[in-house]
Scaffold this motif. Structure first.
Motif, mmCIF file in Angstrom:
data_model
loop_
_atom_site.group_PDB
_atom_site.id
_atom_site.type_symbol
_atom_site.label_atom_id
_atom_site.label_comp_id
_atom_site.label_asym_id
_atom_site.label_seq_id
_atom_site.Cartn_x
_atom_site.Cartn_y
_atom_site.Cartn_z
ATOM 1 N N LYS A 134 1.205 -0.784 -0.014
ATOM 2 C CA LYS A 134 0.171 -0.266 -0.399
ATOM 3 C C LYS A 134 0.885 1.176 0.010
ATOM 4 C CE LYS A 134 -4.163 -2.179 2.441
ATOM 5 N NZ LYS A 134 -5.038 -1.724 3.576
ATOM 6 N N TYR A 135 0.276 2.256 -0.294
ATOM 7 C CA TYR A 135 1.252 3.475 -0.257
ATOM 8 C C TYR A 135 1.586 4.118 1.343
ATOM 9 C CZ TYR A 135 -0.086 3.892 -5.289
ATOM 10 O OH TYR A 135 -0.211 3.609 -6.893
ATOM 11 N N GLY A 156 -5.447 1.970 -0.973
ATOM 12 C CA GLY A 156 -4.368 2.174 -1.302
ATOM 13 C C GLY A 156 -3.516 1.114 -1.699
ATOM 14 N N VAL A 190 -0.665 -0.349 -4.541
ATOM 15 C CA VAL A 190 -0.114 0.003 -5.397
ATOM 16 C C VAL A 190 -0.515 -0.638 -6.350
ATOM 17 C CG1 VAL A 190 1.793 0.302 -5.919
ATOM 18 C CG2 VAL A 190 1.401 1.043 -3.730
ATOM 19 N N ILE A 211 6.622 4.229 -8.601
ATOM 20 C CA ILE A 211 5.595 3.953 -7.985
ATOM 21 C C ILE A 211 5.230 6.186 -7.608
ATOM 22 C CG2 ILE A 211 5.600 4.337 -5.393
ATOM 23 C CD1 ILE A 211 7.639 2.258 -5.043
ATOM 24 N N GLU A 221 2.503 5.628 -10.724
ATOM 25 C CA GLU A 221 1.772 5.039 -10.500
ATOM 26 C C GLU A 221 0.400 5.590 -9.556
ATOM 27 O OE1 GLU A 221 -0.416 1.760 -11.464
ATOM 28 O OE2 GLU A 221 1.394 2.254 -12.110
ATOM 29 N N ARG A 222 1.145 6.781 -8.413
ATOM 30 C CA ARG A 222 0.325 7.648 -7.583
ATOM 31 C C ARG A 222 -0.597 8.082 -8.446
ATOM 32 N NH1 ARG A 222 -2.123 6.570 -2.330
ATOM 33 N NH2 ARG A 222 -2.737 9.098 -2.008
ATOM 34 N N LYS A 223 -0.013 8.943 -9.653
ATOM 35 C CA LYS A 223 -0.448 9.449 -10.099
ATOM 36 C C LYS A 223 -2.120 9.222 -10.525
ATOM 37 C CE LYS A 223 3.787 12.973 -11.407
ATOM 38 N NZ LYS A 223 3.985 13.042 -12.041
ATOM 39 N N TYR A 259 -3.888 6.472 -9.858
ATOM 40 C CA TYR A 259 -4.237 6.159 -8.513
ATOM 41 C C TYR A 259 -5.034 7.591 -8.583
ATOM 42 C CZ TYR A 259 -5.781 4.446 -4.059
ATOM 43 O OH TYR A 259 -6.584 3.845 -3.532
ATOM 44 N N GLU A 260 -4.660 8.194 -8.211
ATOM 45 C CA GLU A 260 -5.265 9.207 -8.021
ATOM 46 C C GLU A 260 -6.346 9.569 -9.529
ATOM 47 O OE1 GLU A 260 -5.736 11.132 -5.346
ATOM 48 O OE2 GLU A 260 -4.278 10.355 -4.403
#
Length: 465
Positions: A231-232, A315, A317, A290, A293-295, A297-298
């Motif tokens: 998870k983040y 949350g 990844v 990462i 990948e978070r971008k 996700y958002e």
């Protein structure tokens, strides 16, 4: 016989009748009294002469006095092992779903076919020697597993007075079954990728739906179940560290009624061993991906706030475009396509983790350091022909910068220092920016939308090999 209904308490007192006539023969009755006040009467009959019955009665008195009296002599080995697995082992908090399925398969496919119809009280060393010998002719690890199951279950049977003595005592596996005094993870180099093949796979995975899974396995040595559980919130973005503290899998002790549909194999469970809970430094290349990948996700969270399928902000990844964790078999089809795209020979996904260990050990990284990084602090990792040259040493502060530099397919780097997993700082020269880089020095990729996928199949690979 339904063993779940029998009384396995230890009897606290007993009463034995005199010899009497039972159905035209001589016999006697034994009454056992348990801690909860319940009683069980067992009848011994069929003796032709009264002297024979008295002799048997005296033997039973001796057994009762020493605690070796067998209360249930007609239990078969097959039904006992099923009972032991379901009612003794399964409720144990430390007994995992993987262990349960492994034990069950061994019992049903290997032990029960050979010993299942024998009565438990008749099991002897000859039966065990024959079982192990037959298994050793076909398998490498099954004989060891069968021995573990029988040793443990017979100890329980002895404790519960289902047998008078443990038949497994002093029974050894055949000589052709390798014996290890320490947990050894044997890696076949021929079943891993070379450095050049690793680079090809990394290049092929860019932009794919399992790019993060490939990187976590190849560049950080994570298990597949650990990858899906990242998870983040496990990431220390300031210090670029990743805490491995869970895995996704089947929770053997969860109430099935509380598990959502298609989530049976996606439950958050503890790591495989205590050593598997660990903190690793994140290489720069992985860290940058990462962030990308978070971008995504958002973006997915922002655009899926309403409608039939709402984003689940869990949350993870490695998740679907709806935020749901990936299934156990999600990677399989995509992984096969990547292998074909890269023109590489097929190896199981789990062997990417072995590839990581192999590359480090071939570059003289000591076994203990590699084992700690992979979550096997109390194991020896051997890589076939490289076994003899790898010594276990206490000092884990070894430099692996050249290995990391070769493994990571850097097209561009920022000027920050890359920290590898054992706290060594590695200086990476700055390459000129390409047209594909943004102002921060990070390379931009065009990623297609990630779609949710049902479980493809249950793909079992025994971990901790």
């Amino acid at each position: 016989m339904d063993l779940s209904e029998i009384n396995l308490q230890t009897y606290v007192s007993y009463d034995i009748s005199n010899v009497l006539t039972i159905k035209g023969k001589n016999g006697f009755r034994v009454t056992l009294v348990y801690e909860d006040g319940s009683r069980k009467v067992r009848q011994h009959a069929g003796y032709g002469k009264k002297a024979e019955a008295n002799k048997a009665r005296n033997q039973v008195i001796g057994q009762l006095h020493t605690g070796n009296y067998i209360v249930y002599p007609n239990i078969k080995i097959g039904e006992f092992l099923e009972f032991w697995l379901e009612h003794v082992m399964r409720p144990e908090p430390s007994f995992t779903a993987n262990s349960y399925h492994t034990y069950r398969n061994c019992i049903r496919n290997h032990i029960t076919p050979q010993l299942g119809n024998l009565k438990l009280v008749t099991l002897n060393q000859g039966h065990l020697h024959k079982l192990y010998r037959n298994l050793a002719e076909k398998y490498i690890s099954i004989p060891k597993l069968a021995k573990t199951i029988l040793n443990t279950s017979m100890q329980y049977a002895l404790k519960k007075h289902l047998i008078a003595a443990n038949p497994c005592k002093d029974v050894h596996l055949p000589k052709n079954v390798s014996k290890t005094s320490f947990h050894t993870i044997e890696v076949e180099e021929t079943e891993t990728y070379t450095l050049e093949q690793v680079k090809k796979l990394m290049d092929a995975s860019k932009g794919s739906k399992i790019h993060m899974q490939i990187m976590f396995a190849l560049l950080m040595g994570l298990r597949r179940s650990e990858i899906h559980g990242v998870k983040y919130s496990d990431i220390d973005f300031a210090h670029r560290k990743l805490k491995i503290q869970r895995q996704l899998g089947e929770d053997l002790h969860a109430d099935p009624e509380t598990i959502p549909v298609n989530m049976k194999s996606k439950q958050e469970i503890r790591t495989k061993t205590y050593s598997s809970t660990r903190e690793l430094d994140i290489p720069d290349y992985v860290f940058q991906e990462i962030l990308e990948e978070r971008k995504r996700y958002e973006r997915n969270r922002s655009r899926r706030q309403s409608g039939k399928w709402v984003f689940q902000d869990l949350g993870y990844v490695c998740c679907s475009s709806y935020g749901r964790p990936r299934s156990k078999g999600y990677y399989y089809v995509h992984y096969k396509k990547l292998i074909e795209k890269a023109g590489l020979p097929y190896i199981p996904f789990h062997n990417l983790r072995h590839t990581y260990a192999t590359l480090l050990m071939k570059n003289n990284i000591n076994q203990k350091a590699v084992a700690v990084a992979m979550g096997h602090a109390k194991s020896i990792i051997t890589v076939d022909t490289y076994t003899d040259m790898q010594a276990i040493i206490e000092d884990c502060d070894v430099e692996i910068q050249e290995v990391i530099r070769e493994i990571h397919p850097y097209d561009s780097m920022d000027t920050k220092m890359l920290k590898e997993m054992f706290q060594e700082e590695i200086s990476i020269p700055r390459e000129p920016q390409s047209a594909e880089e943004d102002s921060s020095g990070s390379k931009c990729y065009d990623y297609s939308d990630v779609k949710e996928m049902d479980d493809i199949h249950e793909w079992y690979l025994e971990e901790g090999q």
